[in-house]
Design a protein around this motif. Structure first.
Motif, PDB file in Angstrom:
ATOM      1  N   LYS A 160       0.588  -1.390   0.197  1.00  0.00           N
ATOM      2  CA  LYS A 160      -0.165  -0.058  -0.074  1.00  0.00           C
ATOM      3  C   LYS A 160       0.759   1.127   0.432  1.00  0.00           C
ATOM      4  O   LYS A 160       0.099   2.386  -0.574  1.00  0.00           O
ATOM      5  N   ARG A 161       1.795   1.090   0.444  1.00  0.00           N
ATOM      6  CA  ARG A 161       2.386   2.249   0.407  1.00  0.00           C
ATOM      7  C   ARG A 161       4.474   1.716   0.155  1.00  0.00           C
ATOM      8  O   ARG A 161       4.602   0.897  -0.154  1.00  0.00           O
TER       9      ARG A 161
ATOM     10  N   LYS B 203       1.941   7.251   8.518  1.00  0.00           N
ATOM     11  CA  LYS B 203       2.052   5.512   7.225  1.00  0.00           C
ATOM     12  C   LYS B 203       1.195   5.700   6.141  1.00  0.00           C
ATOM     13  O   LYS B 203       0.732   5.833   5.433  1.00  0.00           O
ATOM     14  N   PRO B 204       3.028   7.181   5.683  1.00  0.00           N
ATOM     15  CA  PRO B 204       2.401   7.316   4.121  1.00  0.00           C
ATOM     16  C   PRO B 204       2.345   6.644   3.044  1.00  0.00           C
ATOM     17  O   PRO B 204       3.078   5.325   3.500  1.00  0.00           O
TER      18      PRO B 204
ATOM     19  N   THR C 105       4.362  -2.484   2.669  1.00  0.00           N
ATOM     20  CA  THR C 105       4.894  -1.677   2.750  1.00  0.00           C
ATOM     21  C   THR C 105       6.209  -1.945   1.471  1.00  0.00           C
ATOM     22  O   THR C 105       6.982  -3.576   2.320  1.00  0.00           O
ATOM     23  N   ALA C 106       6.544  -1.806   0.260  1.00  0.00           N
ATOM     24  CA  ALA C 106       7.590  -2.044  -0.976  1.00  0.00           C
ATOM     25  C   ALA C 106       8.797  -0.746  -0.086  1.00  0.00           C
ATOM     26  O   ALA C 106       8.824  -0.233  -0.690  1.00  0.00           O
ATOM     27  N   LEU C 107       9.670  -1.266  -0.261  1.00  0.00           N
ATOM     28  CA  LEU C 107      10.844  -1.313  -0.022  1.00  0.00           C
ATOM     29  C   LEU C 107      12.025  -1.374  -1.248  1.00  0.00           C
ATOM     30  O   LEU C 107      12.467  -2.347  -1.019  1.00  0.00           O
ATOM     31  N   LEU C 108      12.276  -0.217  -1.720  1.00  0.00           N
ATOM     32  CA  LEU C 108      13.590   0.211  -2.892  1.00  0.00           C
ATOM     33  C   LEU C 108      15.012   0.908  -2.167  1.00  0.00           C
ATOM     34  O   LEU C 108      14.823   1.998  -1.748  1.00  0.00           O
ATOM     35  N   VAL C 109      16.095  -0.163  -2.142  1.00  0.00           N
ATOM     36  CA  VAL C 109      17.140   1.070  -2.004  1.00  0.00           C
ATOM     37  C   VAL C 109      17.754   0.491  -3.396  1.00  0.00           C
ATOM     38  O   VAL C 109      18.381  -0.204  -4.157  1.00  0.00           O
ATOM     39  N   VAL C 110      18.746   2.022  -3.403  1.00  0.00           N
ATOM     40  CA  VAL C 110      18.707   2.267  -4.636  1.00  0.00           C
ATOM     41  C   VAL C 110      20.157   3.154  -4.188  1.00  0.00           C
ATOM     42  O   VAL C 110      19.318   4.336  -3.891  1.00  0.00           O
ATOM     43  N   PRO C 111      21.485   3.375  -4.984  1.00  0.00           N
ATOM     44  CA  PRO C 111      22.308   4.534  -4.774  1.00  0.00           C
ATOM     45  C   PRO C 111      21.601   5.774  -6.122  1.00  0.00           C
ATOM     46  O   PRO C 111      21.376   4.586  -7.183  1.00  0.00           O
ATOM     47  N   GLU C 112      21.555   6.624  -5.939  1.00  0.00           N
ATOM     48  CA  GLU C 112      21.341   7.438  -7.081  1.00  0.00           C
ATOM     49  C   GLU C 112      22.526   7.390  -8.572  1.00  0.00           C
ATOM     50  O   GLU C 112      21.786   7.442  -9.373  1.00  0.00           O
ATOM     51  N   HIS C 113      23.485   7.318  -7.457  1.00  0.00           N
ATOM     52  CA  HIS C 113      24.332   7.043  -9.398  1.00  0.00           C
ATOM     53  C   HIS C 113      25.193   6.342  -8.104  1.00  0.00           C
ATOM     54  O   HIS C 113      25.786   6.461  -7.145  1.00  0.00           O
ATOM     55  N   GLY C 114      26.587   6.135  -9.020  1.00  0.00           N
ATOM     56  CA  GLY C 114      28.566   5.847  -8.366  1.00  0.00           C
ATOM     57  C   GLY C 114      29.092   6.346  -8.257  1.00  0.00           C
ATOM     58  O   GLY C 114      28.352   7.999  -8.435  1.00  0.00           O
TER      59      GLY C 114
ATOM     60  N   ILE D 164       2.776   0.368  -8.472  1.00  0.00           N
ATOM     61  CA  ILE D 164       2.975  -0.184  -6.668  1.00  0.00           C
ATOM     62  C   ILE D 164       1.625   0.583  -6.636  1.00  0.00           C
ATOM     63  O   ILE D 164       0.734   0.031  -6.133  1.00  0.00           O
ATOM     64  N   LEU D 165       1.596   1.557  -6.322  1.00  0.00           N
ATOM     65  CA  LEU D 165       0.905   2.813  -6.048  1.00  0.00           C
ATOM     66  C   LEU D 165      -1.027   2.874  -6.661  1.00  0.00           C
ATOM     67  O   LEU D 165      -1.655   3.890  -6.728  1.00  0.00           O
TER      68      LEU D 165
END
Ligand SMILES: [Zn+2]
Lengths: 180, 483
Positions: free
Chosen positions: B42-43, B326-327, B375-384, B456-457
């Motif tokens: 849901k988020r 709970k946004p 809750t979906a958690l996406l972890v990502v570097p903005e760049h290298g 997802i949303l």
């Protein structure tokens, strides 16, 4: 609740983060001007800097200052000291929020609750209307309109929570006060 | 189950939007389901590891296991040896000269086994610079955004899309950044269909989530420590008083026109909610609420306690906001690893701490009612960062700083970790046949992160249609992530 000295020192180190932040990164931090533009009759919002300076001038009758905070031990011996730059620190905090309004309200709550301002308790104010009129003049530079005075006095009479501090908080939190 | 096509077409209601979405997602939409998104999430929370994180140190573990909670200790990309690596190789002078790192014991099973890891995500276009990389992650579009606090994202952000489409409050969309400054620009776009009235709520905790406000506003200049307590100043803002201020304020504001300056201004209800949250911190006489030692992540303080880092402080307060509000969407910017320009060991340390923070964040999510399994958690570097060192401040192991920005493969090869109820578990992938008009990488890209989040949303169609209309190449929803 009790607070340990180590926890205070931790807090102070958080304050020190402020200085470190500027050094740790090489970004160009442009000053953010809130409400730089206006159109028509819409008011121009005071910048955070303007707001802080006016708050200190109007409530504490002084400009923001830089000073050392001193920590003393049980017998008055100095345990340490750290520097505070009121304006820079509060601006740093305000820079950390998108809409500054909620934090401005809390800064005003802090100052209006401080010993430096020393507002009277509600039951020490003999003439609420005179108190309200006086602070309208001092903060907004005008007399309250009749309906404003009536509403403020009615609130004062009806609610325990409405007293000197809430009157001042409402005035400095108003769009009128926060506009140039 | 694959993410249903209805996810993307839902709520379109406009043929053009649906067509744009269909064109965008094309053959990647493999399964059609009727109804809602059909997803449990849901988020979406996106943790953007800012400042530039190279594949070689994170997944390659070239200097040891810098992110052991996320990735374990066996390199996850080729070219870095088959076996387990040792602990992080800090230079001895760094260890001797800096506070010790505090973090919980490493998890026995790395988090990536609970979700899907894309090891070849590509930051394909745009400058590998601060703000531009983050802007890509919050908007799903490559950009040339200026590093200015009063700049605006050129295309709508996830925050605005979510708030406009759902008609929700500012507290439904948050942007927390380890640093303030120009990062505040990412809270909203200038798009006339969206814009500041739908902005995310921006917070950079180092300032407002600290002792600054109660200490400074009190004006107290001398404290007496009696051996037990100091009597630190607090700010009292009782609900009755706050309500009174609001009533009186509304009387005054009735006389003054609204601002028309295009700045972000929250509604009275939002303002009250945010003030209440901040006020709760300032009312705590222990100051523990700013960053309790129980977080267990940071650097050893002189007095034996824990000093937070900016990243750790940010993640801690992200957790507090997540559990309270709970946004629908939250983006979190970490930036401590950017020390790498001048301090390679600080870069390694930043990774260790970011790793501990992300694990803690995920455990908080999964242990909180109303967040767990939705809750979906996406972890990502903005760049290298560049493939080469810059020669500045070399350590005794011969490693100097590393910059970013030129756009070599070190700058552009990153990864994505997706955790949540709808993602496949235990999957490590590196797809190379991702097709889209204008996509030359053949890979999933950084723009796909925001599109996947939007999908997802249930708002992927809105994002795709808007970007298409603006002449931007929309990202794709990363189908391979989903069960
Ligand atoms: Zn950098």
């Amino acid at each position: 609740m009790q607070t340990s000295l180590p926890k205070l020192l931790l807090s102070l180190l958080l304050l020190a983060t402020f200085a470190a932040c500027e050094k740790a990164y090489v970004y160009e931090f442009d000053e953010v001007s809130l409400g730089a533009d206006s159109t028509g009759r819409a008011p121009r919002a005071r910048t955070n800097n303007q707001f802080i300076r006016s708050l200190y001038a109007d409530l504490l009758a002084r400009t923001p200052e830089s000073y050392d905070v001193v920590l003393e031990g049980p017998t008055g011996e100095e345990l340490g000291r750290f520097g505070i730059d009121e304006e820079a620190y509060l601006l740093f905090a305000l820079d950390g929020v998108g809409d500054p309004a909620p934090l401005r309200e809390l800064i005003a709550a802090g100052i209006t609750g401080s010993e430096a301002l020393a507002l009277p308790a509600k039951d020490e104010v003999d003439d609420p209307a005179a108190f309200i009129i006086d602070w309208f003049r001092r903060l907004l530079g005008r007399e309250p309109a009749a309906h404003e005075l009536a509403a403020f006095v009615a609130e004062w009479d009806e609610y325990d929570a409405v007293g000197p501090r809430t009157v001042l908080r409402a005035l400095v939190g108003s769009r009128e006060y926060q506009s140039q | 189950m694959r993410i249903p096509r209805r996810t993307f077409l839902k709520a379109a209601g406009v043929a053009g939007v649906a067509l744009a979405a269909r064109r965008t997602f094309g053959p990647l939409i493999r399964t059609s389901h009727a109804g809602s998104t059909g997803l449990a999430a849901k988020r979406v929370v996106i943790v953007a590891i800012g400042g530039g994180l190279r594949l070689s140190e994170s997944l390659g573990m070239a200097d040891g296991a810098t992110m052991p909670n996320l990735f374990g200790s066996v390199p996850l990309v080729s070219g870095f040896g088959p076996g387990a690596v040792g602990p992080v190789a800090f230079a001895p002078e760094f260890v001797a000269g800096t506070p010790a790192i505090i973090r919980p014991a490493t998890a026995t099973t790395p988090l990536h086994t609970q979700g899907t890891l894309v090891t070849n995500l590509r930051y394909a276009e745009g400058p590998p610079g601060h703000l531009q990389g983050h802007c890509t992650l919050v908007s799903g579009a490559y950009n040339q955004m200026e590093n200015r606090g009063d700049a605006r994202v050129p295309t709508p952000t996830l925050f605005e899309i979510v708030r406009r489409e759902r008609g929700t409050a500012a507290t439904d969309a948050w942007y927390l950044s380890a640093v303030g400054g120009f990062y505040r620009a990412l809270q909203t776009s200038a798009d006339p269909d969206f814009g500041p009235r739908f902005a995310g709520t921006f917070l950079s905790p180092a300032g407002p989530m600290s002792a600054i406000v109660p200490l400074v506003s009190s004006g107290v200049r001398r404290y007496r420590f009696d051996g037990m307590s100091l009597g630190l100043p607090t700010i009292q803002d009782t609900p009755a008083e706050a309500a009174a201020v609001r009533r009186l304020g509304s009387i005054l504001d009735g006389n003054t026109p609204e601002y028309a300056d295009g700045e972000v201004r929250s509604s009275p209800d939002d303002r009250a909610a945010i003030r209440e949250h901040l006020g709760g911190l300032y009312a705590d006489p222990t100051y523990e609420s700013f960053y309790p030692d129980s977080v267990g992540i940071g650097l050893t303080a002189d007095d034996g306690g824990i000093d937070s880092t900016n990243d750790a402080l940010t993640v801690y307060h992200a957790e507090q906001i997540l559990t309270r509000f709970k946004p629908s969407v939250m983006v979190v910017t970490l930036l401590d690893i950017d020390a790498c320009h001048l301090d390679y060991n600080g870069y390694l340390r930043g990774q260790l701490l970011a790793d501990a923070c992300v694990r803690r964040l995920w455990e908080t999510i999964q242990s909180t009612d109303g967040l767990r399994n939705e809750t979906a958690l996406l972890v990502v570097p903005e760049h290298g960062r560049h493939l080469y060192h810059n020669g500045r401040y070399p350590d005794s192991l011969g490693r100097s700083g590393i910059d970013h920005g030129e756009g070599d493969d070190g700058d552009r090869n990153v990864w994505l970790l997706a955790l949540g109820p709808d993602f496949r578990a235990g999957q490590v992938i590196a797809p190379t046949a991702i097709a889209q008009s204008g996509r030359t990488s053949g890979r999933y890209e950084s723009v796909d992160v925001a599109m996947t989040a939007a999908s997802i949303l249930g708002h992927g169609d809105v994002l795709a249609a808007k970007l298409t209309a603006l002449g931007k190449r929309p990202g794709l929803t990363m189908q391979e992530l989903f069960r």
